[in-house]
Design a protein around this motif. Structure first.
Motif, PDB file in Angstrom:
ATOM      1  N   LEU A 117      18.026   2.089   4.122  1.00  0.00           N
ATOM      2  CA  LEU A 117      17.575   0.761   3.684  1.00  0.00           C
ATOM      3  C   LEU A 117      16.904   0.011   4.827  1.00  0.00           C
ATOM      4  O   LEU A 117      15.878  -0.653   4.624  1.00  0.00           O
ATOM      5  N   ILE A 118      17.477   0.108   6.022  1.00  0.00           N
ATOM      6  CA  ILE A 118      16.867  -0.559   7.182  1.00  0.00           C
ATOM      7  C   ILE A 118      15.514   0.060   7.504  1.00  0.00           C
ATOM      8  O   ILE A 118      14.542  -0.653   7.791  1.00  0.00           O
ATOM      9  N   PHE A 119      15.425   1.382   7.436  1.00  0.00           N
ATOM     10  CA  PHE A 119      14.146   2.056   7.653  1.00  0.00           C
ATOM     11  C   PHE A 119      13.111   1.559   6.634  1.00  0.00           C
ATOM     12  O   PHE A 119      11.987   1.188   7.000  1.00  0.00           O
ATOM     13  N   ALA A 120      13.492   1.544   5.366  1.00  0.00           N
ATOM     14  CA  ALA A 120      12.578   1.077   4.314  1.00  0.00           C
ATOM     15  C   ALA A 120      12.205  -0.386   4.519  1.00  0.00           C
ATOM     16  O   ALA A 120      11.051  -0.776   4.307  1.00  0.00           O
ATOM     17  N   ALA A 121      13.168  -1.199   4.941  1.00  0.00           N
ATOM     18  CA  ALA A 121      12.878  -2.612   5.217  1.00  0.00           C
ATOM     19  C   ALA A 121      11.896  -2.737   6.380  1.00  0.00           C
ATOM     20  O   ALA A 121      11.050  -3.631   6.389  1.00  0.00           O
ATOM     21  N   GLY A 122      12.006  -1.837   7.347  1.00  0.00           N
ATOM     22  CA  GLY A 122      11.045  -1.839   8.457  1.00  0.00           C
ATOM     23  C   GLY A 122       9.633  -1.585   7.961  1.00  0.00           C
ATOM     24  O   GLY A 122       8.686  -2.291   8.342  1.00  0.00           O
ATOM     25  N   ILE A 123       9.489  -0.597   7.098  1.00  0.00           N
ATOM     26  CA  ILE A 123       8.174  -0.321   6.493  1.00  0.00           C
ATOM     27  C   ILE A 123       7.724  -1.531   5.676  1.00  0.00           C
ATOM     28  O   ILE A 123       6.559  -1.939   5.737  1.00  0.00           O
ATOM     29  N   GLY A 124       8.644  -2.119   4.936  1.00  0.00           N
ATOM     30  CA  GLY A 124       8.323  -3.297   4.132  1.00  0.00           C
ATOM     31  C   GLY A 124       7.846  -4.461   4.979  1.00  0.00           C
ATOM     32  O   GLY A 124       6.886  -5.149   4.617  1.00  0.00           O
ATOM     33  N   GLN A 125       8.503  -4.673   6.104  1.00  0.00           N
ATOM     34  CA  GLN A 125       8.097  -5.775   6.983  1.00  0.00           C
ATOM     35  C   GLN A 125       6.698  -5.534   7.542  1.00  0.00           C
ATOM     36  O   GLN A 125       5.880  -6.461   7.616  1.00  0.00           O
ATOM     37  N   LEU A 126       6.421  -4.303   7.936  1.00  0.00           N
ATOM     38  CA  LEU A 126       5.076  -3.995   8.425  1.00  0.00           C
ATOM     39  C   LEU A 126       4.049  -4.170   7.304  1.00  0.00           C
ATOM     40  O   LEU A 126       2.922  -4.610   7.546  1.00  0.00           O
ATOM     41  N   SER A 127       4.457  -3.896   6.071  1.00  0.00           N
ATOM     42  CA  SER A 127       3.563  -4.080   4.923  1.00  0.00           C
ATOM     43  C   SER A 127       3.277  -5.557   4.648  1.00  0.00           C
ATOM     44  O   SER A 127       2.182  -5.902   4.193  1.00  0.00           O
ATOM     45  N   VAL A 128       4.244  -6.413   4.929  1.00  0.00           N
ATOM     46  CA  VAL A 128       4.056  -7.857   4.752  1.00  0.00           C
ATOM     47  C   VAL A 128       2.892  -8.353   5.613  1.00  0.00           C
ATOM     48  O   VAL A 128       2.212  -9.317   5.266  1.00  0.00           O
ATOM     49  N   LEU A 129       2.637  -7.654   6.705  1.00  0.00           N
ATOM     50  CA  LEU A 129       1.551  -8.070   7.594  1.00  0.00           C
ATOM     51  C   LEU A 129       0.182  -7.945   6.930  1.00  0.00           C
ATOM     52  O   LEU A 129      -0.758  -8.613   7.344  1.00  0.00           O
ATOM     53  N   ILE A 130       0.088  -7.120   5.897  1.00  0.00           N
ATOM     54  CA  ILE A 130      -1.177  -7.030   5.153  1.00  0.00           C
ATOM     55  C   ILE A 130      -1.458  -8.378   4.500  1.00  0.00           C
ATOM     56  O   ILE A 130      -2.558  -8.926   4.621  1.00  0.00           O
ATOM     57  N   ALA A 131      -0.453  -8.928   3.828  1.00  0.00           N
ATOM     58  CA  ALA A 131      -0.610 -10.250   3.211  1.00  0.00           C
ATOM     59  C   ALA A 131      -0.855 -11.306   4.276  1.00  0.00           C
ATOM     60  O   ALA A 131      -1.688 -12.202   4.099  1.00  0.00           O
ATOM     61  N   SER A 132      -0.151 -11.183   5.386  1.00  0.00           N
ATOM     62  CA  SER A 132      -0.300 -12.147   6.474  1.00  0.00           C
ATOM     63  C   SER A 132      -1.728 -12.163   7.012  1.00  0.00           C
ATOM     64  O   SER A 132      -2.274 -13.221   7.318  1.00  0.00           O
ATOM     65  N   ALA A 133      -2.340 -11.003   7.095  1.00  0.00           N
ATOM     66  CA  ALA A 133      -3.713 -10.915   7.602  1.00  0.00           C
ATOM     67  C   ALA A 133      -4.712 -11.566   6.659  1.00  0.00           C
ATOM     68  O   ALA A 133      -5.788 -12.004   7.086  1.00  0.00           O
ATOM     69  N   LEU A 134      -4.371 -11.658   5.387  1.00  0.00           N
ATOM     70  CA  LEU A 134      -5.281 -12.248   4.398  1.00  0.00           C
ATOM     71  C   LEU A 134      -5.186 -13.767   4.326  1.00  0.00           C
ATOM     72  O   LEU A 134      -6.088 -14.416   3.814  1.00  0.00           O
TER      73      LEU A 134
END
Length: 135
Positions: free
Chosen positions: A8-25
């Motif tokens: 779950l922590i590993f997946a959350a890590g990927i999820g957090q990095l994915s949030v940066l896509i929205a952040s960049a927009l």
């Protein structure tokens, strides 16, 4: 749950990095160039600096979660402390969802879906890291 926590922590890590896509927009979607144009140069610079620090924190959370998922799930004091900090970070961000005045910017189905998807992600991050901090 404890057996699943590293995954779950590993997946959350990927999820957090994915949030940066929205952040960049965000600067484009909210037209920061125009909207911040009336501010002094220092205020515009500070806005970008603050945003940069938030992005760096999310990158750190994501990379550390992906690289050290087992350690973060291990229950040592430092791991629990970091999980607590990440849980508070996302918990505060989740609470802000309730008070931010975003309605005028949710002008399309994609933006509304993205906003609600981010809200779900914030709930998940807060829950996973909160569990990691308390177990």
């Amino acid at each position: 749950m404890e057996q699943a926590l590293p995954h779950l922590i590993f997946a959350a890590g990927i999820g957090q990095l994915s949030v940066l896509i929205a952040s960049a927009l965000v600067p484009f979607a909210l037209d920061w160039k125009k909207e911040l144009g009336g501010l002094s140069r220092l205020h515009r610079q500070l806005y970008w600096i603050y945003g940069g620090y938030v992005v760096m924190a999310i990158v750190a959370f994501g990379v550390l979660s992906v690289r050290f998922a087992a350690e973060l799930a291990g229950g040592e004091a430092l791991a629990r402390g970091l999980c607590a900090y990440i849980a508070v970070f996302w918990g505060v961000r989740l609470a802000l969802q309730a008070v931010l005045d975003v309605e005028e910017h949710l002008s399309s189905a994609w933006r509304r879906a993205g906003y609600h998807l981010l809200t779900v992600a914030f709930v998940i991050f807060t829950t996973i890291y909160g569990y990691g901090a308390l177990h």
